[in-house]
Scaffold this active site. Structure first.
Site: not given
Ligand code: NDP
Length: 499
Positions: A188, A191, A241, A246, A263, A297, A395
């Site tokens: 997945k 989006e 994410g 996580g 991660e 990250c 972050e």
């Molecule tokens: P998220 O951690 O929410 O998103 C990462 C992935 O998880 C996306 O594919 C998202 O889907 C999915 N996801 C969201 N909710 C769920 C759930 N309940 N169960 C399973 N999967 C889920 O990051 P955000 O996009 O909301 O970003 C928010 C903050 O996260 C950023 O500001 C940043 O600080 C941090 N972040 C850190 C990352 C890293 O590499 N360490 C990467 C991205 C974000 P979808 O987006 O399609 O809804």
């Protein structure tokens, strides 16, 4: 060159994607769709299906069927390697097209997308080697009556949930490692940035990956991501994410005690000692902050600099930040890309305001920049930051650098480690003893000396503390997606227990 010209301008029409299960494309049909507006150009570029729980069930069933059929898990490592090498070759052939769509959806500069696509090919090549050499252990030490072996086997069906900041390279840092031992996968993507993960389905098929081994379901995290994490027929979850999501994924994965690799976030220190090559360090700090517009990250977002050179170093960093090129993301000269969403933009600017309220000074940046209809934030330096301020602890995920000073090496390490995170850290010094002591003392899964955000397929990545569980990449990255079986084999006639 004709190929390059074809990807030189934002397309006039939105490219609509279906989703991919069991080797075939499905239309969005009656499902809702989401249109992605390019953050770099403010124009609609792609649309994806918002899949349902039923779609996830179907994708998991296809992955399970392929795993059981052993069409991938049951073939020799050399045959899997041939497919992975074919994938790498096709990535290189279609690099320009992949880089173009990556830039449109993420808003990263085209030069960065091109570099990430090339690096991605390297991961498939590296894993082709491990597919052939993955092995266990043999114990010839159990005496004349017993022989022992430890084998590795694929875990089965892996659920892979990826973020928006590095769609294709994060996929490449996971997928070939998952595939190397014979697993099937349900992916997945975020989006917001699903295009290259979807386009990749055709590349894998062309390279000879059997149907059902790679499935992509698009849609939102709370629906599709959650359904994958909870699914009782998924054996392992790999998530990249935020730490908060996580945690939710880890809780959901307890439904059937899945293996989990996470991660997560970071608040990564850049420790600059007075004896460093300050010019190099300033350049590294500018790069570590602005790479992917800080939406990374391992972004070096906390600058911890020795007091005696702080003023001089601040001037060097300000000079570097003022010369970073912000512009059209399809221009190969552009260095700083766009911010992924309005929400992310507001979050970043909110942190700058918060920093001021907490007593920090905005030494540069803190403002949006209008370019090509996109959404950009200027590189920002906050000075006078203390490590207990929220801007130093949370972050921000944007090009915002928090500068903190120290007076002894011990204090530098104390500040660096005083964080819930432990993902990356950089150390800048010309004193080898100081560098080694700091490297040993810092709590971070990735540590750089006199460089930052360097990497490649061979070395594992992952985090200490709340930055994650497990390691991706390297041999460990393949082993992570295997189960270990310990086998004892008796030799000769059994000594009976019941006599
Ligand atoms: P998220 O951690 O929410 O998103 C990462 C992935 O998880 C996306 O594919 C998202 O889907 C999915 N996801 C969201 N909710 C769920 C759930 N309940 N169960 C399973 N999967 C889920 O990051 P955000 O996009 O909301 O970003 C928010 C903050 O996260 C950023 O500001 C940043 O600080 C941090 N972040 C850190 C990352 C890293 O590499 N360490 C990467 C991205 C974000 P979808 O987006 O399609 O809804």
């Amino acid at each position: 060159m004709e190929h390059v010209t074809a990807f030189a301008a934002v397309p006039e029409t939105v490219r609509a994607f279906g989703f991919f299960i069991d080797g075939t494309w499905r239309d969005a049909a009656e499902r809702e769709t989401m249109v992605r507006r390019s953050p770099a150009f403010g124009r609609d570029v792609t649309s994806v299906a918002l899949c349902t729980r039923a779609d996830v069930d179907e994708a998991v069933a296809a992955a399970r069927k392929a795993f059981r059929a052993r069409s991938w898990a049951g073939i020799g490592g050399a045959d899997r390697a041939a497919v992975l090498l074919g994938v790498a070759r096709i990535i290189r052939q279609r690099a320009e097209e992949l880089a173009f769509w990556e830039t449109l959806e993420t808003g990263k500069p085209i030069s960065q997308s091109r570099a990430e696509i090339a690096d991605a090919a390297g991961h498939y090549e590296y894993c082709a080697g491990i597919a052939q050499s993955l092995s266990g252990e043999a114990f010839n030490t159990h005496g004349d009556d017993m022989f022992g072996v430890v084998t590795r086997e694929p875990v089965g069906v892996v659920g892979l949930i990826n973020p928006w900041n590095f769609p294709f390279i994060v996929l490449a840092e996971r997928l070939p490692y998952i595939l190397a031992s014979g697993n099937s996968v349900v992916v997945k993507p975020s989006e917001m940035t699903s295009a290259t993960t979807l386009m990749f389905a055709d590349l894998l098929k062309e390279a000879g990956l059997p149907d059902g081994v790679y499935n992509v379901v698009t849609g939102t995290g709370p629906v599709v991501g959650q359904a994958i994490a909870e699914h009782r027929d998924v054996d392992m979850i790999s998530f990249t994410g935020s730490t908060r999501t996580g945690e939710a994924v880890l809780k959901a994965s307890a439904s059937n005690f899945k293996k989990a690799s996470l991660e997560l976030g970071g608040k990564n220190p850049q420790i600059v000692f007075a004896d460093a090559d300050l010019d190099d360090a300033a350049d590294g700090v500018a790069f570590g902050l602005c790479f992917n517009a800080g939406q990374c990250c391992v972004s070096g977002s906390r600058l911890i600099v020795e007091e005696t050179v702080a003023e001089r170093f601040q001037a060097l960093v300000l000079d570097k930040l003022s010369r970073i090129r912000i512009g059209d993301c399809l221009d190969p000269e552009t260095q700083l890309g766009a911010i992924v969403s309005d929400q992310q933009c507001e979050k970043i600017l909110g942190y700058v305001k918060l920093g001021e309220e907490e007593g920090a000074t905005v030494a540069c940046g803190g403002n949006t920049v209008a370019v090509s209809g996109g959404r950009f934030i200027a590189p920002t330096l906050l000075t006078g930051v203390r490590n207990d301020m929220r801007v130093a602890r949370e972050e921000i995920f944007g090009p915002v650098l928090c500068m903190i000073t120290f007076s002894t090496a011990g204090e530098a390490l104390e500040i660096a480690n005083d964080s819930p995170y432990g993902l990356g850290a950089s150390i800048w010094t010309k004193d080898i003893d100081k560098a080694l002591r700091a490297m040993r003392g810092v709590q971070a899964g990735r540590t750089w000396v006199n460089t930052t955000i360097a990497g490649g397929p061979g070395q594992p990545v992952g985090g200490f503390k709340q930055s994650g569980i497990g390691r991706e990449g390297g041999r460990m990255g393949v082993e992570e997606y295997t189960e270990v079986k310990s086998v004892h084999i008796a030799i000769g006639k059994r000594k009976h227990w019941v006599t």
